[in-house]
Write an enzyme that holds these catalytic residues in place. Structure first.
Site, PDB file in Angstrom:
ATOM      1  N   GLY A 441      -3.305  -7.199 -20.143  1.00  0.00           N
ATOM      2  CA  GLY A 441      -4.353  -8.220 -20.013  1.00  0.00           C
ATOM      3  C   GLY A 441      -5.598  -7.751 -19.317  1.00  0.00           C
ATOM      4  N   HIS A 703       1.150   1.607 -11.429  1.00  0.00           N
ATOM      5  CA  HIS A 703       0.991   1.471  -9.979  1.00  0.00           C
ATOM      6  C   HIS A 703       0.572   2.778  -9.332  1.00  0.00           C
ATOM      7  CE1 HIS A 703       3.683  -1.761 -11.309  1.00  0.00           C
ATOM      8  NE2 HIS A 703       2.909  -2.477 -10.528  1.00  0.00           N
TER       9      HIS A 703
END
Ligand code: GLN
Ligand code: ZN
Length: 767
Positions: A441, A703
């Site tokens: 997204g 991450h």
């Protein structure tokens, strides 16, 4: 006048204006010295103690402050330092401390895997998991706690040191070698704890608060015996032990808690007033009860009369020597002061109580007990007025919303066609290749973009210019994705500061604060919005961005929503209605958004639920109910979509294996999950369970700044394909890309597309 002790279990540690964050980040980047950092820290502590003393609290909490995390502070003082950080011979200084916390120390090139970080019970705070490998030799050394006790005394306060108790410490730790359970290390650990308590006594502490929040959880086998042993040993300390439990009722562990030889037992009397009553009857005649009466985790003004009523009842039973009043848990989880808010809705502002207001509320309770109700009549009347105002507020009881909820037919929770029927229709509608590629997204939130939003908020950029700029950014983001060869595109979420706050700002019944920060971990803070009433959606929230983006590309562009459970979990929730009700009101608002997106021609709608797993209650006994209403809410938000519209959901930050059933019950068409770090164990778990809808398994761990080569992603994909049907697999990163830079995103996505193409090639060859 009777003397009744009162105080809090801990105060927020980030400072009124997030001073700790700024001081840490300056220090880490080499812009300031250790001295500067310590000075800023001292200032924050002094302010915290002054606030407590000013409110008339009988003690000030010490040891609740931490430069990064209080569990790490304790691990360091007890000598729980794994070999890679220097082990027993490590100097217990800031360099070692930050090395353990972050994997790097300022002014050093050394990089190491830091301690693992995980959620502190069911809060949004994260602690560092102590690693207790065979190499760890516990040995106490004086450190931050005693130093801060001395500092508080020197400044004229009466410190109550706060430490995580030995059993919770062990249960929160992990045994790196997995040879013994952490609980088996108790005998080795106890001498270090005893030495810490002895040192606190030397420093002049009058008692010590030992936090054992694991008493509110399902204890593992053998833990009760470990508790007994531990507290028998620590009871010989010169200091009275104030045992604190919090985060919920103790249930079956209440018996155990009552057995322990401690001076006082603290209970969360908000969660379970009947347990407080039971404890008052059963405590030993020399033991005291500490009543947690002011909510340390939520932000609403208390109904002081009810709480005073409970305290008065127990006071009559116990006498003033044996009763204390306190916050339910540390105030770490609430913002510092409502007064810092710049603009707040005039109706809602008086309903709020942050840390400093909670101190005042507590002092009203203490004073009411000491001097009688007449002495606090005015404060009680004010509290009563707030309770009445909330009850009467139309925004808490929006008739239209209530009516709609009451009228929902069972069919509102189910799609009009089942998954097997929807799949072929969606396939035709979308025309995607096998192993379709997509992202989760968000795209990089560059400094330029953040500045643009900030300047618009400040009124320096006009609405029209903002709109134009965002459209330009969306165009660029779409062009990048087309060039990379992704199959399903996203608009990139440039208009969103935060995936929950963005919706909170637009929904009735929710509000964003301007300064309501709480610590998430280290220097990272979050600003949970307030969910204060029945939620409804006055106008579409995402449609204009989604339709603009879709108008600019021939490939499908996903509509992007945050799901009801995640909005709920990452907000301060109302305490006058069950969570289930709030979740449903959110689901209705999102349902309308789904319908509007669909009507505007959006063929794929993703409803993110990253907090689905973390909202799971601590206790097994409460989990089935939660799963039931959370799944129902998700379904309510998505079920109105036509069969041709493909509903995606996304989850991350957790182990999913145990939730496969609930995830299947969401009835989404496609679910994307974080999987790269767990090396696709998720795929195996889902395959084994017979999960049969489409699955996007993250093959890039976003991450870390590392760009994984295509071969590595290909291998992960092959592992997924070895257990899952080809026509059910999507290819995507682990999570949104907003924290990454374009320099990382471009090559990593290029590799991801390459990996997908290679896998498609293999399928064609073998097919
Ligand atoms: N759509 C969100 C994003 O990409 C999802 C974030 C999340 O899962 N935490 O940023
Ligand atoms: Zn995610």
């Amino acid at each position: 006048m009777v003397e009744i002790a009162s105080g809090i279990l801990g105060y927020p540690r980030i400072g009124r204006r997030r001073e700790l964050k700024w001081a840490l980040e300056r220090y880490w980047s080499g812009q300031s010295s250790e001295q500067d950092l310590q000075l800023a820290a001292r200032q924050i502590r002094q302010e915290a103690w002054q606030a407590q003393a000013r409110s008339g609290a009988s003690w000030v909490a010490v040891g609740d402050f931490s430069l990064y995390d209080h569990v790490l502070d304790l691990a360091l003082q007890l000598g729980a330092i794994p070999e890679r950080f220097g082990g027993a011979s490590a100097s217990r200084d800031l360099a070692t401390y930050f090395l353990m916390a972050r994997g790097k120390a300022p002014a050093s090139k050394r990089e190491l895997p830091p301690l693992e970080m995980t959620k502190w019970f069911d809060t949004n705070y994260h602690y560092l998991v102590p690693e207790l490998g065979p190499d760890v030799r516990f040995a106490y050394q004086r450190g931050s706690l005693v130093e801060q006790v001395l500092e508080a005394k020197a400044a004229g306060f009466s410190p109550r040191p706060v430490v995580v108790g030995p059993v919770s410490f062990l249960l929160l730790a992990k045994d790196a070698a997995r040879r013994t359970g952490p609980l088996e290390r108790l005998a080795e650990l106890l001498p270090a704890y005893s030495a810490l308590l002895a040192d606190l006594a030397v420093a002049g502490a009058q008692s010590v608060q030992l936090d054992e929040p694991c008493l509110s959880t399902d204890l593992p086998e053998g833990a009760a015996e470990v508790f007994r042993k531990a507290y028998r040993a620590l009871a010989t300390s010169a200091l009275p032990l104030e045992l604190a439990s919090y985060f919920g009722p103790l249930h079956e562990n209440l018996e155990l808690a009552l057995e322990l030889p401690v001076h006082s037992l603290h209970l969360d009397a908000l969660a379970a007033p009947e347990e407080a009553r039971a404890a008052a009857r059963r405590l030993g005649s020399a033991q005291a009860l500490s009543l947690g009466l002011i909510d340390g985790r939520n932000v609403w003004r208390a109904d002081l009369e009810t709480r005073l009523g409970l305290a008065e009842e127990l006071l009559a039973q116990l006498g003033s020597e044996r009763l204390m009043v306190a916050s339910s848990c540390s105030l770490l989880h609430v913002p510092v002061d409502v007064q810092s808010e710049r603009t707040l809705d005039a109706e809602i502002a008086p309903w709020l109580s942050f840390a400093n207001q909670k101190l005042s509320e507590l002092s009203v309770l203490a004073k009411g007990l000491r001097s009688g109700r007449a002495a606090v009549a005015e404060a009680l009347a004010a509290s009563r007025a707030v309770v009445a105002a909330r009850r009467a507020s139309r925004r808490g009881h929006e008739p239209a919303v209530r009516e709609r909820l009451a009228q929902l037919p069972p069919s509102a929770f189910s799609r009009s066609a089942d998954a097997a029927e929807r799949r072929p229709r969606q396939r035709i509608a979308l025309g995607l290749p096998p192993l379709p590629t997509t992202t989760i997204g968000s795209f990089p939130q560059t400094r330029e973009l953040r500045e643009l939003r900030a300047r618009t908020k400040a009124g320096e950029v006009s609405g029209a210019d903002y709109e134009t700029e965002l459209r330009r950014i969306i165009d660029e983001t779409l062009a990048e994705q087309e060039q990379l060869g992704l199959d399903v595109l996203v608009h990139g979420e440039p208009e969103r500061n935060d995936m929950v706050e963005y919706f909170a700002e637009q929904l009735e019944g929710m509000l964003a604060t301007s300064e309501g920060w709480v610590q998430s971990y280290g220097s990272r803070c979050v600003k949970p919005p307030l969910l204060f009433g029945d939620v409804s959606r006055p106008a579409p929230m995402t449609v204009r961005w989604a339709t603009y983006a879709q108008s600019r590309s021939h490939r499908p562009v996903k509509g992007m929503l945050t799901g009801p459970v995640t909005i709920l979990k990452w907000s301060f929730v109302r305490d006058d209605e069950p969570l289930e009700h709030s979740c449903r009101t959110l689901a209705l608002a999102l349902r309308d958004e789904v319908c509007d997106l669909e009507r505007a021609g959006i063929a794929i709608i993703q409803v993110d639920e990253p907090a689905f797993r973390e909202a799971l209650p601590l206790r097994k006994r409460d989990q089935a109910r939660y799963l039931d209403w959370s799944v129902q809410s998700f379904r309510l938000s998505t079920a109105a979509a036509r069969p041709e519209t493909q509903i995606h959901t996304h989850m991350c930050y957790s182990e999913f294996a145990e939730l496969v059933e609930a995830i299947r019950a969401l009835d989404a068409d496609v679910i994307s999950l974080e999987a790269a770090r767990s090396a696709m164990d998720v795929a195996v778990a889902f395959a084994r369970s017979g999960y049969d809808t489409e699955l996007g398994l993250g093959i890039w761990d976003i991450h870390s700044p590392r760009v994984p080569p295509a071969a590595e992603m290909f291998e992960l994909l092959e592992r997924a394909l070895s257990v899952l049907d080809v026509d059910r697999v999507w290819v995507n990163p682990d999570c949104g890309l907003k924290t990454r830079s374009w320099d990382e995103v471009r090559p990593a996505l290029a590799n991801l597309v390459q990996a997908a193409r290679a896998a498609r090639g293999r399928i064609r060859e073998s097919g």
